[in-house]
Scaffold this motif. Structure first.
Motif, PDB file in Angstrom:
ATOM      1  N   UNK A  98       0.839  -1.194   0.000  1.00  0.00           N
ATOM      2  CA  UNK A  98       0.000   0.000   0.000  1.00  0.00           C
ATOM      3  C   UNK A  98       0.875   1.245   0.000  1.00  0.00           C
ATOM      4  N   UNK A  99       0.438   2.248  -0.776  1.00  0.00           N
ATOM      5  CA  UNK A  99       1.087   3.554  -0.761  1.00  0.00           C
ATOM      6  C   UNK A  99       0.581   4.307   0.472  1.00  0.00           C
ATOM      7  N   UNK A 100       1.511   4.870   1.214  1.00  0.00           N
ATOM      8  CA  UNK A 100       1.198   5.707   2.367  1.00  0.00           C
ATOM      9  C   UNK A 100       1.639   7.130   2.035  1.00  0.00           C
ATOM     10  N   UNK A 101       1.014   8.093   2.704  1.00  0.00           N
ATOM     11  CA  UNK A 101       1.434   9.492   2.622  1.00  0.00           C
ATOM     12  C   UNK A 101       1.660   9.965   4.044  1.00  0.00           C
ATOM     13  N   UNK A 106      -2.833   5.611   2.271  1.00  0.00           N
ATOM     14  CA  UNK A 106      -3.336   6.593   1.321  1.00  0.00           C
ATOM     15  C   UNK A 106      -3.863   5.943   0.046  1.00  0.00           C
ATOM     16  N   UNK A 107      -3.121   5.031  -0.517  1.00  0.00           N
ATOM     17  CA  UNK A 107      -3.533   4.350  -1.746  1.00  0.00           C
ATOM     18  C   UNK A 107      -4.313   3.079  -1.439  1.00  0.00           C
ATOM     19  N   UNK A 108      -4.639   2.373  -2.494  1.00  0.00           N
ATOM     20  CA  UNK A 108      -5.394   1.127  -2.395  1.00  0.00           C
ATOM     21  C   UNK A 108      -4.499  -0.007  -1.894  1.00  0.00           C
ATOM     22  N   UNK A 109      -5.015  -0.824  -0.976  1.00  0.00           N
ATOM     23  CA  UNK A 109      -4.299  -2.009  -0.514  1.00  0.00           C
ATOM     24  C   UNK A 109      -4.245  -3.005  -1.666  1.00  0.00           C
ATOM     25  N   UNK A 134       4.610   0.681   1.816  1.00  0.00           N
ATOM     26  CA  UNK A 134       4.525  -0.184   2.982  1.00  0.00           C
ATOM     27  C   UNK A 134       4.091  -1.561   2.507  1.00  0.00           C
ATOM     28  N   UNK A 135       4.561  -2.602   3.194  1.00  0.00           N
ATOM     29  CA  UNK A 135       4.248  -3.954   2.760  1.00  0.00           C
ATOM     30  C   UNK A 135       4.319  -4.941   3.920  1.00  0.00           C
TER      31      UNK A 135
END
Length: 163
Positions: A98-101, A106-109, A134-135
């Motif tokens: 997932x993208x985090x901010x 923040x983004x789609x899992x 993140x993963x």
């Protein structure tokens, strides 16, 4: 008798750099920090950075792994210019990504079905935000990710213009 020669940019490039010289850097608005690599061949005579005419503003292509079952930050990029960007990375099963901010989801899992899969998503960021990957692993093996990129249109300000 000693003398001093004033070096110009070409002197410095030819004396200190080879095509194998690597720099750490993120390249949003052509600034350099400690994120990825750049070689001399990536620099144009005008000092602008380009990778074969693509719109890659930042890249960190190294593969990272985690054996954690909780979300773990593995890559990060500081945003230097506000805008809407296409985010991209490759994830491999078994894992969730997932993208985090700024440390928050923040983004789609994302969960790849099998093997490597490329995920892209259009997201907005402001100056000073961090774009993060993140993963976590979800199966017997480790989760792996690579090709963490930020894509957009390069805008080079005029000389003396504030960004």
């Amino acid at each position: 008798m000693a003398y001093t020669k004033v070096l110009d940019a070409e002197d410095i490039r030819s004396a200190l750099l080879t095509d194998d010289t690597k720099f750490a850097g993120s390249y949003i608005d052509a600034s350099i920090s400690s994120r990825s690599t750049l070689t001399l061949s990536d620099l144009h005579e005008d000092g602008c950075i380009d990778w074969n005419g693509s719109d890659i503003l930042y890249r960190d292509d190294a593969t990272v792994s985690t054996s954690s079952t909780t979300m773990t930050k593995k890559k990060e990029c500081l945003i230097l210019m506000s805008g809407t960007y296409t985010t991209s990375f490759d994830g491999e099963s078994p894992g969730e990504y997932q993208i985090y901010k700024n440390g928050s989801p923040y983004g789609t899992l994302r969960s790849p079905g099998s093997g490597w899969q490329t995920f892209t998503e259009v997201l907005s960021f402001d100056v000073g935000d961090t774009y993060e990957l993140w993963m976590r692993k979800t199966g017997a093996g480790n989760a792996d990710a690579r090709n963490f990129r930020l894509l957009g249109t390069r805008v080079f300000p005029a000389v003396g213009e504030k960004v």
